[in-house]
Design an enzyme around this catalytic site. Structure first.
Site, PDB file in Angstrom:
ATOM      1  N   ASP A 184       0.784  -1.248   0.000  1.00 60.44           N
ATOM      2  CA  ASP A 184       0.000   0.000   0.000  1.00 60.44           C
ATOM      3  C   ASP A 184       0.813   1.293   0.000  1.00 60.44           C
ATOM      4  O   ASP A 184       0.447   2.265   0.686  1.00 60.44           O
ATOM      5  CB  ASP A 184      -0.966   0.013   1.193  1.00 60.44           C
ATOM      6  CG  ASP A 184      -2.035  -1.063   1.124  1.00 60.44           C
ATOM      7  OD1 ASP A 184      -1.992  -1.894   0.189  1.00 60.44           O
ATOM      8  OD2 ASP A 184      -2.914  -1.106   2.009  1.00 60.44           O
ATOM      9  N   LYS A 210      -6.821  -4.820  -3.531  1.00 61.75           N
ATOM     10  CA  LYS A 210      -7.639  -5.419  -2.470  1.00 61.75           C
ATOM     11  C   LYS A 210      -8.589  -4.379  -1.914  1.00 61.75           C
ATOM     12  O   LYS A 210      -8.318  -3.186  -1.985  1.00 61.75           O
ATOM     13  CB  LYS A 210      -6.730  -5.957  -1.361  1.00 61.75           C
ATOM     14  CG  LYS A 210      -5.883  -4.872  -0.716  1.00 61.75           C
ATOM     15  CD  LYS A 210      -4.909  -5.449   0.287  1.00 61.75           C
ATOM     16  CE  LYS A 210      -4.045  -4.372   0.928  1.00 61.75           C
ATOM     17  NZ  LYS A 210      -4.757  -3.339   1.664  1.00 61.75           N
ATOM     18  N   ASP A 231      -4.449  -0.700  -1.946  1.00 62.91           N
ATOM     19  CA  ASP A 231      -5.772  -0.596  -1.365  1.00 62.91           C
ATOM     20  C   ASP A 231      -6.631   0.040  -2.467  1.00 62.91           C
ATOM     21  O   ASP A 231      -6.224   1.042  -3.055  1.00 62.91           O
ATOM     22  CB  ASP A 231      -5.670   0.331  -0.140  1.00 62.91           C
ATOM     23  CG  ASP A 231      -6.660  -0.007   0.954  1.00 62.91           C
ATOM     24  OD1 ASP A 231      -7.027  -1.182   1.103  1.00 62.91           O
ATOM     25  OD2 ASP A 231      -7.069   0.930   1.674  1.00 62.91           O
ATOM     26  N   HIS A 274     -10.564   0.868  -3.232  1.00 68.40           N
ATOM     27  CA  HIS A 274     -11.967   0.868  -2.815  1.00 68.40           C
ATOM     28  C   HIS A 274     -12.889   1.498  -3.854  1.00 68.40           C
ATOM     29  O   HIS A 274     -12.525   2.486  -4.493  1.00 68.40           O
ATOM     30  CB  HIS A 274     -12.129   1.655  -1.514  1.00 68.40           C
ATOM     31  CG  HIS A 274     -11.345   1.101  -0.367  1.00 68.40           C
ATOM     32  ND1 HIS A 274     -11.419  -0.218   0.031  1.00 68.40           N
ATOM     33  CD2 HIS A 274     -10.459   1.688   0.485  1.00 68.40           C
ATOM     34  CE1 HIS A 274     -10.625  -0.411   1.072  1.00 68.40           C
ATOM     35  NE2 HIS A 274     -10.026   0.719   1.366  1.00 68.40           N
ATOM     36  N   HIS A 320     -10.581   7.039   1.215  1.00 67.93           N
ATOM     37  CA  HIS A 320      -9.189   6.936   0.773  1.00 67.93           C
ATOM     38  C   HIS A 320      -9.067   5.878  -0.315  1.00 67.93           C
ATOM     39  O   HIS A 320      -9.891   4.963  -0.403  1.00 67.93           O
ATOM     40  CB  HIS A 320      -8.283   6.555   1.960  1.00 67.93           C
ATOM     41  CG  HIS A 320      -8.588   5.192   2.505  1.00 67.93           C
ATOM     42  ND1 HIS A 320      -9.633   4.948   3.369  1.00 67.93           N
ATOM     43  CD2 HIS A 320      -8.002   3.986   2.274  1.00 67.93           C
ATOM     44  CE1 HIS A 320      -9.673   3.657   3.659  1.00 67.93           C
ATOM     45  NE2 HIS A 320      -8.707   3.044   2.996  1.00 67.93           N
ATOM     46  N   HIS A 357     -17.475   2.948  -0.143  1.00 69.45           N
ATOM     47  CA  HIS A 357     -17.049   1.689   0.479  1.00 69.45           C
ATOM     48  C   HIS A 357     -17.437   1.636   1.959  1.00 69.45           C
ATOM     49  O   HIS A 357     -17.455   2.660   2.650  1.00 69.45           O
ATOM     50  CB  HIS A 357     -15.526   1.538   0.346  1.00 69.45           C
ATOM     51  CG  HIS A 357     -15.025   0.191   0.727  1.00 69.45           C
ATOM     52  ND1 HIS A 357     -14.437  -0.069   1.934  1.00 69.45           N
ATOM     53  CD2 HIS A 357     -15.057  -0.986   0.055  1.00 69.45           C
ATOM     54  CE1 HIS A 357     -14.112  -1.359   1.988  1.00 69.45           C
ATOM     55  NE2 HIS A 357     -14.474  -1.938   0.866  1.00 69.45           N
ATOM     56  N   CYS A 414      -2.388  -2.897   7.462  1.00 68.76           N
ATOM     57  CA  CYS A 414      -2.250  -3.759   6.287  1.00 68.76           C
ATOM     58  C   CYS A 414      -0.962  -4.588   6.282  1.00 68.76           C
ATOM     59  O   CYS A 414      -0.972  -5.744   5.847  1.00 68.76           O
ATOM     60  CB  CYS A 414      -2.398  -2.927   5.021  1.00 68.76           C
ATOM     61  SG  CYS A 414      -4.073  -2.230   4.900  1.00 68.76           S
TER      62      CYS A 414
HETATM   63 ZN   LIG Z   1      -8.603   0.988   2.849  1.00 66.03          ZN
END
Ligand SMILES: [Zn+2]
Length: 207
Positions: free
Chosen positions: A11, A109, A49, A51, A84, A55, A154
């Site tokens: 990330d 993800k 990351d 989204h 984010h 989300h 994470c």
């Molecule tokens: Zn996130």
């Protein structure tokens, strides 16, 4: 590094850098360290990351809820974050200073709207696999080194889940940074310790 070892860079995206939507303090100071570390590996995975708008992990998706509150999601407690890493936005892009052209996989993800995914292996429902375990297994990789942000979310979850899949796991201290929200750093360190994750310095990694 041996062929059965891979580096997982977690990330390293604009929104997690100082000035970003969900900044990890000093997140940008580890970019060069990660570049240097990555040059020692022939197998590198970058995670993002990623989204969808609205989300479930965003406080803005839960009217009346505040950022950093814990929400009782159907899979368990979920911290509510500022919006984010919305897919396709500049905040979701990898840090422009990352220089790892030989990375073999970029794994995204957290794109299922109702479920978060701190871990690069399992979504927060603890059932849905991202496929990373299979990618590593099919390449004969049994040993991973993890770095990036955030150590207490994470990075830590990825490291602990990798142990669940039978991998040998090391987290590189100086190539990772955490948020430390309500003691999350100590909790992550404890969880990694219980899971058998090695926390190491770069000099302790043997090529
Ligand atoms: Zn996130």
């Amino acid at each position: 590094m041996p062929a059965d070892r891979a580096l997982i860079v977690v990330d390293m995206q604009n929104d997690f850098m100082p000035g970003g939507a969900l900044a990890v303090p000093e997140g940008d100071t580890i970019v060069e360290t990660i570049n240097r570390l990555a040059r020692r590996f022939s197998n590198v995975v970058l995670t993002q990351d990623w989204h969808c708008p609205g989300h479930a992990s965003f406080a803005s998706s839960h009217p009346g809820r505040e950022v950093y509150e814990t929400f009782d999601a159907f899979y368990g407690p979920q911290v509510l974050w500022p919006d984010h890493c919305v897919m396709g936005t500049p905040g979701a892009d990898l840090h422009p200073g990352l220089d790892i052209p030989h990375a073999g996989l970029i794994l995204r993800k957290g794109y299922h709207k109702e479920v978060d995914s701190y871990s690069a292996f399992l979504e927060a429902d603890r059932k849905t696999r991202t496929g990373l375990d299979g990618w590593l297994a099919s390449r004969g990789i049994t040993d991973i080194v993890v770095c990036g942000v955030a150590t207490d979310f994470c990075v830590g979850w990825t490291a602990c889940d990798a142990r669940h899949f039978g991998l040998t796991v090391s987290v590189v201290e100086e190539a990772s940074r955490g948020i430390d929200l309500d003691g999350s750093m100590a909790r992550a360190q404890r969880n990694m310790d219980i899971a058998g994750v090695n926390v190491v310095t770069m000099s302790q990694l043997v090529d």
